[in-house]
Design an enzyme around this catalytic site. Sequence first.
Site, short mmCIF file in Angstrom:
data_model
loop_
_atom_site.label_atom_id
_atom_site.label_comp_id
_atom_site.label_asym_id
_atom_site.label_seq_id
_atom_site.Cartn_x
_atom_site.Cartn_y
_atom_site.Cartn_z
N SER A 29 1.06 -1.09 0.08
CA SER A 29 -0.17 -0.23 -0.22
C SER A 29 1.11 1.00 -0.03
CB SER A 29 -0.56 -0.44 1.08
OG SER A 29 -2.09 -1.14 1.39
N HIS A 60 -3.92 0.61 -4.43
CA HIS A 60 -3.15 -1.15 -5.32
C HIS A 60 -3.53 -0.59 -6.51
CE1 HIS A 60 -1.54 -3.23 -1.48
NE2 HIS A 60 -2.14 -2.60 -1.78
N HIS A 82 -5.55 -9.10 -1.26
CA HIS A 82 -5.56 -10.05 0.19
C HIS A 82 -6.05 -10.64 0.29
CE1 HIS A 82 -4.04 -5.80 -0.42
NE2 HIS A 82 -3.00 -5.97 0.81
N TYR A 84 -8.26 -10.09 3.08
CA TYR A 84 -9.21 -10.04 3.75
C TYR A 84 -10.55 -9.04 2.38
CZ TYR A 84 -6.88 -5.83 2.98
OH TYR A 84 -6.04 -4.70 1.99
N GLU A 85 -9.78 -9.06 1.23
CA GLU A 85 -10.91 -9.06 0.05
C GLU A 85 -11.75 -9.15 -0.33
OE1 GLU A 85 -8.42 -6.52 -2.86
OE2 GLU A 85 -7.23 -7.49 -2.12
N ALA A 112 2.58 -2.24 4.09
CA ALA A 112 2.53 -0.87 5.03
C ALA A 112 2.32 -1.73 6.40
CB ALA A 112 1.61 0.26 4.20
N MET A 223 -1.59 -6.99 6.65
CA MET A 223 -2.33 -7.83 6.91
C MET A 223 -1.99 -8.13 5.36
SD MET A 223 -5.84 -5.29 7.03
CE MET A 223 -5.69 -4.30 8.98
N SER A 224 -1.12 -8.17 5.30
CA SER A 224 0.05 -9.26 4.30
C SER A 224 0.64 -10.03 3.88
CB SER A 224 0.23 -8.31 2.97
OG SER A 224 1.10 -7.09 3.21
N ASN A 247 2.64 3.80 10.34
CA ASN A 247 1.80 4.70 11.46
C ASN A 247 2.46 3.88 12.94
OD1 ASN A 247 -0.06 2.54 10.01
ND2 ASN A 247 -0.39 2.41 12.25
N HIS A 259 -6.14 4.52 6.77
CA HIS A 259 -5.59 4.05 5.38
C HIS A 259 -5.02 5.31 5.07
CE1 HIS A 259 -4.71 1.13 1.87
NE2 HIS A 259 -5.72 1.97 1.37
N1 HPA Z 1 -2.01 -2.25 11.52
C1 HPA Z 1 -2.53 -3.55 10.79
N2 HPA Z 1 -1.88 -3.34 8.29
C2 HPA Z 1 -1.65 -2.32 8.79
C3 HPA Z 1 -1.19 -1.26 9.57
C4 HPA Z 1 -1.84 -1.01 11.38
O1 HPA Z 1 -1.82 -0.68 12.14
N3 HPA Z 1 -0.80 -0.29 9.32
C5 HPA Z 1 -0.54 -0.61 8.26
N4 HPA Z 1 -1.10 -1.21 7.83
#
Ligand code: HPA
Length: 285
Positions: A29, A60, A82, A84-85, A112, A223-224, A247, A259
């Site tokens: 991402s 993406h 992903h 989650y998709e 990310a 998440m990947s 973050n 996001h």
């Molecule tokens: N948590 C999960 N996935 C993420 C995060 C997070 O804080 N930041 C970027 N992808």
Amino acid sequence: MSYEKAAEAAAFIRSKYAGEISTAIVLGSGLGAFADELSNAVRIPYEEIPGFARSTVEGHAGQLVLGEIGGVAVAVQQGRFHYYEGYDMEQVMLPVRTFGLLGVKNLILTNAAGSLNSDMLPGSLMLISDHLNCMGVNPLRGPNDSRFGLRFPDMGEIYDREFQKIAEKEADAISHERFETGIDAAHTDFLNRGIYCGLSGPTYETPAEIRMYRLLGADAVGMSTVPEAIAAHHQGTHVLGISCITNLAAGMSGEPINHEEVMETGAKVAEVFKELLRRIVTRIN
Ligand code: HPA
């Protein structure tokens, strides 16, 4: 079934690009800009590749870019699939399986991620030394196709140690050059080693969950990456993983996570990230 699917996708990609591809790169991402660096590029939207899913996530692009960087032919996934998709793990793994059948030996996975370590701040990068699979599922569940690998594959060293050393050396070199020229001197320690914890998402975590993952040994959450790394290692592809820390994880900054922030931080590190990837690709080939 998935071997035939991957073979079909590989044959299609071959028909569009004849170069000998040794390295594939998956861009996470906000990190898609690297694909614009390739020369003699051929771009193939995922919807044209037999069996490939669609990228549904903002940030993406959803295409495979084949081309050269520093004289090395690479395949770059600008956008990934992903769990989650709603895709099943076979769809998530299909690009990695396809790369294997294209003759790719090295895979660089990027993502990310949120930091659980207050020394690892947004805008820095994390070299993945190992992972925790907390996605609630193993991507290799189901019948094993021995043309890919073993039924019970060892996972003692998913992330190639030699590649990690190369990445650290190149990051040091970049820091030194930037320090000497006075550019971005504050970022001398922009690459830290750590454990990536893969979660299914799509929710960000609760502060209590983050405290739990920290106790389990995680340095970053995302998440990947975990499914692709497992599939690649299963089939004998060498893996390097790099997280862009976008973050601080839930509960650490007092601010909600969104996001947009993840995308913005990705864009801020784009220059140093592209430089690091370019150097790594030329060194591992
Ligand atoms: N948590 C999960 N996935 C993420 C995060 C997070 O804080 N930041 C970027 N992808």
